[in-house]
Enzyme design. Structure first.
Site, PDB file in Angstrom:
ATOM      1  N   THR A  78       0.793  -1.208  -0.084  1.00 24.51           N
ATOM      2  CA  THR A  78      -0.087  -0.185   0.041  1.00 24.51           C
ATOM      3  C   THR A  78       0.781   1.295  -0.049  1.00 24.51           C
ATOM      4  O   THR A  78       1.914   1.029   0.592  1.00 24.51           O
ATOM      5  CB  THR A  78      -0.879   0.042   1.172  1.00 24.51           C
ATOM      6  OG1 THR A  78       0.006  -0.028   2.478  1.00 24.51           O
ATOM      7  CG2 THR A  78      -2.111  -1.258   1.076  1.00 24.51           C
ATOM      8  N   GLY A  79       0.431   2.332  -0.610  1.00 25.98           N
ATOM      9  CA  GLY A  79       1.064   3.371  -0.895  1.00 25.98           C
ATOM     10  C   GLY A  79       2.526   3.490  -1.654  1.00 25.98           C
ATOM     11  O   GLY A  79       3.632   3.663  -0.895  1.00 25.98           O
ATOM     12  N   ILE A 134       9.201   5.445   0.297  1.00 30.78           N
ATOM     13  CA  ILE A 134       9.600   4.157   0.586  1.00 30.78           C
ATOM     14  C   ILE A 134       8.730   2.952  -0.133  1.00 30.78           C
ATOM     15  O   ILE A 134       9.399   1.951  -0.350  1.00 30.78           O
ATOM     16  CB  ILE A 134       9.309   3.870   2.094  1.00 30.78           C
ATOM     17  CG1 ILE A 134      10.325   4.758   3.009  1.00 30.78           C
ATOM     18  CG2 ILE A 134       9.496   2.547   2.643  1.00 30.78           C
ATOM     19  CD1 ILE A 134      10.005   4.839   4.371  1.00 30.78           C
ATOM     20  N   TYR A 150       0.533  11.221  15.777  1.00 27.72           N
ATOM     21  CA  TYR A 150       1.363  10.367  15.041  1.00 27.72           C
ATOM     22  C   TYR A 150       2.202   9.426  15.940  1.00 27.72           C
ATOM     23  O   TYR A 150       2.168   8.334  15.450  1.00 27.72           O
ATOM     24  CB  TYR A 150       2.292  11.279  13.993  1.00 27.72           C
ATOM     25  CG  TYR A 150       3.226  10.576  13.115  1.00 27.72           C
ATOM     26  CD1 TYR A 150       2.847  10.015  12.194  1.00 27.72           C
ATOM     27  CD2 TYR A 150       4.567  10.407  13.614  1.00 27.72           C
ATOM     28  CE1 TYR A 150       3.677   9.334  11.378  1.00 27.72           C
ATOM     29  CE2 TYR A 150       5.378   9.576  12.783  1.00 27.72           C
ATOM     30  CZ  TYR A 150       4.963   9.128  11.656  1.00 27.72           C
ATOM     31  OH  TYR A 150       5.748   8.363  10.734  1.00 27.72           O
TER      32      TYR A 150
END
Length: 249
Positions: free
Chosen positions: A13-14, A19, A153
């Protein structure tokens, strides 16, 4: 010569930048069939072209359960199985918000992607995951720190670390290993934009890192591939910190 991930099916994902993209390229270079997600179709198409090796992009948001369903439906139709999941998608807080200034929208955004989205990325993969498969979660050194103004976060990444412990026990009967990579500041486009808007911050950050620089996305990718490979077959439930010595020294 045989490669570590020949005939392996990998979902990231992403995966359209940073990264995620570096990791997708590394898996593909070692023989894997890679499926990536990203929110923007144009960036996704560019990433698929850069990855090569028959990579597939499935447009979607990791916070959307329907989009995750589409990802896994595509993998089911193409291969009927999955060997590695890298739950990489995540967000940071756009602004520093100390306790007293946190609002509901900010909470829902950060936890919606970093916790809820990551959880369902892993859970929805389970019917496809092969026995002995690997789930790798993208955490952060923030899970072990108390960065001011970043409590949402920090806490979201602490949840990621906790998930790896619990899921290692949940999935042990299937031999599925769950681990976390925990980078510090990494030289991605998003990070570079953030640093360029804050003169002096990069120097302050790198001075706290014994190796004296940000991580490269490829260095995080190397760690993900190690954990997913047979070389990491006896590693489960760990948080592999990739921070140039920042938290250890």
């Amino acid at each position: 010569m045989a490669q570590r991930f020949d005939n392996k099916i990998v979902a990231i994902t992403g995966g359209s930048e940073g990264i995620g993209l570096a990791t997708a390229k590394a898996f593909a270079a070692e023989g894997a069939r890679v499926y990536i997600t990203g929110r923007r179709q144009e960036k996704l198409d560019e990433a698929v072209a850069a990855i090569g090796h028959c990579a597939v992009g499935v447009q979607g948001d990791a916070a959307s359960l329907a989009d995750l369903d589409r990802l896994y439906a595509r993998i089911q139709a193409d291969h009927g199985r999955l060997d590695v999941v890298f739950a990489n998608a995540g967000v940071t807080e756009a602004e520093s918000r100390p306790l007293g200034e946190i609002d509901e929208a900010g909470f829902d955004h950060v936890f919606g992607v970093n916790v809820r989205g990551l959880l369902f990325t892993a859970q929805k993969a389970l019917p496809l995951l092969s026995a002995g498969g690997s789930v790798i979660l993208n955490g952060s050194v923030a899970a072990s720190k108390g960065f001011a103004g970043q409590s949402l976060y920090n806490a979201s990444k602490a949840a990621v670390r906790s998930f790896a412990r619990s899921w290692t026990n949940d999935l042990k009967d299937r031999g599925i290993r769950v681990n976390v990579v925990a980078p510090s500041g990494t030289e991605t486009k998003l990070m570079r934009t953030w640093l360029d808007e804050r003169p002096g911050v990069e120097d302050a950050l790198t001075q706290m890192v014994p190796l004296g620089r940000l991580a490269l996305p490829e260095e995080i990718a190397d760690a993900v591939l190690f954990l997913a490979s047979d070389q990491g077959r006896y590693i489960a439930g760990v948080e592999l910190v990739l921070d140039g010595g920042f938290t250890a020294v």
